[in-house]
Structure formats: structure tokens, C-alpha cells
Design an enzyme around this catalytic site. Structure first.
Site, PDB file in Angstrom:
ATOM      1  N   LYS A 145       0.957 -10.494  -7.989  1.00 56.15           N
ATOM      2  CA  LYS A 145       0.398 -11.366  -8.882  1.00 56.15           C
ATOM      3  C   LYS A 145       0.458 -11.120 -10.110  1.00 56.15           C
ATOM      4  O   LYS A 145       0.628 -10.020 -10.750  1.00 56.15           O
ATOM      5  CB  LYS A 145      -0.865 -11.652  -8.344  1.00 56.15           C
ATOM      6  CG  LYS A 145      -2.284 -10.419  -8.684  1.00 56.15           C
ATOM      7  CD  LYS A 145      -3.591 -10.704  -8.325  1.00 56.15           C
ATOM      8  CE  LYS A 145      -3.995 -11.644  -9.336  1.00 56.15           C
ATOM      9  NZ  LYS A 145      -5.443 -10.549 -10.060  1.00 56.15           N
ATOM     10  N   LYS A 179      -6.670  -2.752   1.777  1.00 62.42           N
ATOM     11  CA  LYS A 179      -7.686  -1.858   2.011  1.00 62.42           C
ATOM     12  C   LYS A 179      -8.063  -1.938   3.219  1.00 62.42           C
ATOM     13  O   LYS A 179      -8.172  -2.827   3.906  1.00 62.42           O
ATOM     14  CB  LYS A 179      -8.892  -2.652   1.029  1.00 62.42           C
ATOM     15  CG  LYS A 179      -8.690  -2.524  -0.405  1.00 62.42           C
ATOM     16  CD  LYS A 179      -9.817  -3.263  -0.991  1.00 62.42           C
ATOM     17  CE  LYS A 179      -9.556  -3.484  -2.767  1.00 62.42           C
ATOM     18  NZ  LYS A 179      -9.918  -2.441  -3.470  1.00 62.42           N
ATOM     19  N   ASP A 232      -8.115 -15.140 -11.199  1.00 57.12           N
ATOM     20  CA  ASP A 232      -7.913 -13.872 -11.348  1.00 57.12           C
ATOM     21  C   ASP A 232      -8.317 -13.244  -9.899  1.00 57.12           C
ATOM     22  O   ASP A 232      -7.938 -12.382  -9.243  1.00 57.12           O
ATOM     23  CB  ASP A 232      -8.725 -13.150 -12.357  1.00 57.12           C
ATOM     24  CG  ASP A 232      -8.354 -11.518 -12.403  1.00 57.12           C
ATOM     25  OD1 ASP A 232      -7.076 -11.236 -12.232  1.00 57.12           O
ATOM     26  OD2 ASP A 232      -9.089 -10.835 -12.743  1.00 57.12           O
ATOM     27  N   HIS A 237      -8.003 -12.444  -3.632  1.00 56.03           N
ATOM     28  CA  HIS A 237      -8.717 -11.670  -2.945  1.00 56.03           C
ATOM     29  C   HIS A 237      -9.957 -12.406  -2.371  1.00 56.03           C
ATOM     30  O   HIS A 237     -10.326 -12.122  -1.108  1.00 56.03           O
ATOM     31  CB  HIS A 237      -9.582 -10.831  -3.886  1.00 56.03           C
ATOM     32  CG  HIS A 237      -8.179  -9.952  -4.825  1.00 56.03           C
ATOM     33  ND1 HIS A 237      -7.084  -9.795  -4.509  1.00 56.03           N
ATOM     34  CD2 HIS A 237      -8.596  -9.774  -6.175  1.00 56.03           C
ATOM     35  CE1 HIS A 237      -6.380  -9.371  -5.459  1.00 56.03           C
ATOM     36  NE2 HIS A 237      -7.149  -9.168  -6.630  1.00 56.03           N
TER      37      HIS A 237
END
Ligand code: BG6
Length: 482
Positions: A145, A179, A232, A237
Site C-alpha cells: 500500500k 499477523k 490509512d 486493515h
């Protein structure tokens, strides 16, 4: 010694911050554990002028700084540095790509490219790779990104990349998917019988997702001020967490099944109304006992960019009708924390009420970072003879993943993602239709902001955001899990 291997990894932006902090340490860790083929060459490229030896020095320093001391093995470090090569390249000019191809040599067995670059360089880079024969069928390209800043620009980038590569060759990175705890969300939901039957609007009152950070701008002034918290963090996410929390069970643990379910969920997100959102910007305050400046002082100019955003989202499908998803993320908040809280409904009838027993509804807390745990809050009776009534209290059924898997090495998200890129495993990468569904929802939010008077509300650094974010849940009779 001449290179005889026919596979390579090419890192764009090799002298940048991401490379120093994450990519080089991750690649070293994979090398140390013998997880990447010993013949794979790693070629870094960027605009700055360096030769191989200088790039190796740069990598050595990065590893000294960012690799935990107990992970350093001098012999392996030396063989790792031997793998590294460097080619200076101005990606905006097509001429340099021939030299890059020459440096890479034979890539017929496979070339994995990690492309992290400014949005305006995507097109020329793809063009350059194609012109130099670096877009053949054995090439995979990982894209970091930001992939655009709205649906239109993301489409332009995706089109440019699609001109050189098929979707099977494109690996869009969202490091949250690398993750361990994020992947564990799928294990929790789909490897256990007890959650999924309750995972719907009949049993769940609402869901909260928090990604809070204590850091501020961290030297990314220009980028952050043009981007803001919504683009952002939420566009990527946060929406990936929403999708993994709320999607239907996929048929298999594979790239197509999982991404099909995620995209269906993302497309079911309802457009958000002005009164369901809060934008904030931090002022001076104290974080972790230290006084910090406000955003405008950090930035050095006036700005309306949000450093905090909170949204009451809805998923328009059968499973989630009437279940709000409260989302919040921001910089300079009270704590660094990523977590998903699933708040269950009240039991249908309290049999203890005549004896004074008060109930609280169950809550499942999935903490993704910095700690890794799953905590189910359940009601239990306080021990005693209950002469003056029954006292019920909330206790935690605690599962610390750190303790349960204390022997397993904790890996940086990029270790997983780089290895998957090298090996061509797409499950943890974002498909084009997902990114576009994410942007569509986010663009509609920005349109509401632009059209109305959605002021950016101040909050003190070190707090949980503007009061209005607290009111977002409180006015529904709910509260944030702080
Ligand atoms: C990045 C954002 O994508 O994620 C940063 O650009 C943010 O602003 C970071 O700090 C958070 O990642 P993590 O892994 O520290 O939660």
C-alpha cells in the site's frame, strides 16, 4: 563467482524504511531458518546510488538495529549478506530497466517482486518491467500500500498492473493478514463448534473493533496528511478485520474460497450516515507519561486531516441484520491495542433475579496485539451460603496464545507474506475485487464528509479520542471496551 541460479527476489524501495525495519529482518529470519532456497538471489533496487557492497552494509546496519540480539547468528548473517545485490534505478525512466534485467540475470525459474512505491510510479514501473522482459509467466508481483487513494486511482493502478500480470501473479499486501493472531481469527471461528452457532444477530448484540496506536506522525508528514486515518487504516486493515470477523464460513482454507467470502461481506457493508461517524485530530497531551505535541504542531501547518475515526457500520445480510459494528482507530491514543470485542445479548430470562442475582451479558475479547489472547467473560456465582441473596460475578475464561504456544517462534507479519509471495500462495493477499469493494465504501464515506459539515473534533493525545466517539456507543446504550 558467477550466479548460476535461475530464481530471484527483487525488492523495490530497498533502501527505504519498510525495507530496513521489516523486509530485511524478515528475509534474514527466513534465511536463518533455511526456509528460502539457498540459491535464491535477493536484489534490491532504489533511486539512491549504491553498489552491492554498500547495500550489504546498509542491510547489516538494519539487521543490527531491528533484529533481536538472540536472533543473530554471525555465520548465517554472512551467508545472508552474500545473497544481496543492488541495482540503482530511477523507476520513472524506462531506460534503466534493461540494466536491472541484466543484474537479475536468469529468472526463468521464478522472480518474485516486492513493489512498494509512490502511487505515481506504479505505471512506469510495470511498463519498465515489461519492456525488460521481467513480466514473464514465472514472475509474481507483491504490491504494498498505498494502492491509490480512492476507487478511481486504485482502479488505475490495478489496470496498470493487470496490463503486465494476471490476477494469479498479483499479491496485494495488507500486512494485517500476515499477523498470526489475525489468521487465528479463522481458526477460532471455524475450527471450533461453540462459536459459530452463536455468531449471528439472534445472539450477538454488537461488535467492536479497535486499532489504537500511541505513535503520532513518525516522520511521515506528507503521506499521512494526504491520507488520514480513514484511508490509512480503515480502508485496509480495519475492513479486513471486519470481513474475517463477519464473513460466512468458506468452503476451504484456500485463496479463492476465503476471498470469495470476504468480498461478499465487504459488498454487504451499508453506506454510512453522517451521524454514524466521528472524525478527530489529536491535540497536545500525555502518552505513556510523556508530554507530546498536537498534530498541527507535529505537522507544522494547518490541516483538517483526521488522525482518528470512529464509525458505526452495518452489514446488510441475514446474519448481521441489526448488529452494529463499532469501529475506531487513531494515532496518539491511550494505548496500543488491536482487538475485536463480540458482545453477546442478554440471556432470555434471569432465573436469579428474585434472589438478587444480576447478570451481565457474555463478551468475547479477541486481543490481536500487543498481547495475544482470547478471553470469554462468563457469569459465575460467588462462593458462599447465599443467605442474603445470590451474588453473580463476571469471570474470565482466559486463553493466552502466548502461553499456550510459548515454544513457537513469533514471526513478523512480513516473514509470512514474503515467503507466501516467493512460494506463490495467495490466500493471505487481497484480491482486486476486495480492494475495490473497500474503496467503494470508503469513497462514499468521504463524500458524506465533503458534502456536510463533518468537523474534525479535537481530542487530547493519550485519550480514547473525541467525546463524540464515546457518545457514538453511549447513545445506543452501549460502551466501548476500554
Ligand atoms: C500501516 C499504517 O499500514 O499500519 C501506519 O500506514 C500504522 O500508519 C501501521 O502505524 C500499524 O501497523 P501495526 O502492525 O503496528 O498495527
Amino acid at each position: 563467482m558467477a550466479d548460476t541460479s535461475c530464481s530471484a527476489l527483487l525488492l523495490f524501495g530497498a533502501t527505504g524504511d519498510l525495507s530496513r525495519r521489516m523486509l530485511l529482518p524478515s528475509l534474514y529470519a527466513l534465511h536463518e531458518d533455511g526456509l528460502i532456497d539457498p540459491t535464491l538471489r535477493i536484489v534490491g533496487t532504489a533511486r539512491s546510488e549504491h553498489n552491492d557492497a554498500e547495500f550489504r552494509d546498509f542491510a547489516k546496519q538494519a539487521l543490527e538495529e531491528f533484529l533481536p540480539a538472540d536472533r543473530r547468528d554471525e555465520a548465517k548473517l554472512a551467508t545472508f549478506l552474500d545473497r544481496l545485490q543492488y541495482q540503482t534505478l530511477d523507476a520513472s525512466k524506462i531506460d534503466g530497466f534493461a540494466g536491472l534485467a541484466e543484474k537479475l540475470g536468469d529468472t526463468s525459474c521464478g522472480l518474485s517482486i516486492f513493489l512498494s512505491t509512490a502511487p505515481f510510479l506504479f505505471e512506469p514501473t510495470i511498463e519498465g518491467l515489461r519492456s525488460a522482459g521481467l513480466a514473464h509467466e514465472n514472475v509474481r508481483i507483491g504490491l504494498e500500500k498505498p494502492l491509490g487513494n480512492d476507487l478511481a486511482s486504485s482502479r488505475r493502478i490495478n489496470d496498470a498492473v493487470a496490463a503486465g500480470f494476471s490476477e494469479q501473479q498479483i499479491f496485494r499486501i495488507d500486512h494485517y493478514l500476515g499477523k498470526e493472531t489475525v489468521q487465528n481469527l479463522m481458526a477460532l471461528r471455524f475450527a471450533n463448534m461453540m462459536f459459530e452457532p452463536l455468531w449471528n444477530s439472534a445472539n450477538i448484540d454488537h461488535v467492536q473493533i479497535t486499532i489504537s496506536e500511541t505513535v503520532g506522525l513518525e516522520g511521515r508528514k506528507g503521506f499521512y496528511d494526504d491520507t488520514g486515518a480513514l484511508r490509512d487504516m480503515v480502508q485496509n486493515h480495519m475492513l479486513q478485520l471486519v470481513a474475517l470477523t463477519a464473513m460466512e464460513p468458506p468452503r476451504d482454507y484456500d485463496a479463492t474460497s476465503i476471498r470469495d467470502e470476504k468480498v461478499k461481506l465487504l459488498r454487504a457493508l451499508r453506506p454510512v450516515k453522517a451521524e454514524e461517524m466521528v472524525r478527530g485530530q489529536y491535540r497536545s497531551g500525555a502518552v505513556g507519561g510523556e508530554t507530546v505535541k498536537g498534530y498541527l504542531d507535529d505537522l507544522g501547518q494547518a490541516s483538517e486531516t483526521e488522525t482518528f475515526v470512529s464509525i458505526k457500520a452495518h452489514v446488510d445480510n441475514w446474519r448481521w441484520q441489526g448488529v452494529p459494528f463499532y469501529l475506531r482507530t487513531g494515532k496518539r491514543l491511550a494505548e496500543r491495542r488491536s482487538e475485536i470485542v463480540v458482545q453477546f445479548k442478554d440471556v432470555p430470562h434471569n432465573i436469579f433475579s428474585d434472589r438478587g442475582g444480576k447478570l451481565r451479558s457474555n463478551r468475547l475479547v479477541i486481543r490481536l496485539q500487543p498481547e495475544e489472547y482470547v478471553r470469554l467473560q462468563v457469569m459465575a456465582k460467588e462462593p458462599g451460603l447465599d443467605r442474603t441473596g445470590i451474588v453473580l460475578r463476571e469471570v474470565n475464561l482466559d486463553l493466552s496464545l502466548t502461553q499456550a504456544f510459548s515454544k513457537a517462534r513469533r514471526r513478523i507479519a512480513y516473514e509470512r507474506l514474503l515467503l507466501d509471495l516467493i512460494e506463490g500462495e495467495q490466500t493471505l493477499f487481497v484480491r482486486r475485487d476486495e480492494v475495490e469493494a473497500q474503496w467503494k465504501w470508503v469513497d462514499a464515506i468521504r463524500k458524506v464528509w465533503e458534502g456536510g459539515d463533518m468537523e474534525v473534533k479535537p481530542y487530547a493525545a493519550g485519550s480514547w479520542g473525541p467525546n463524540a466517539a464515546i457518545a457514538l456507543t453511549e447513545r445506543d446504550g452501549r460502551s466501548w471496551h476500554d
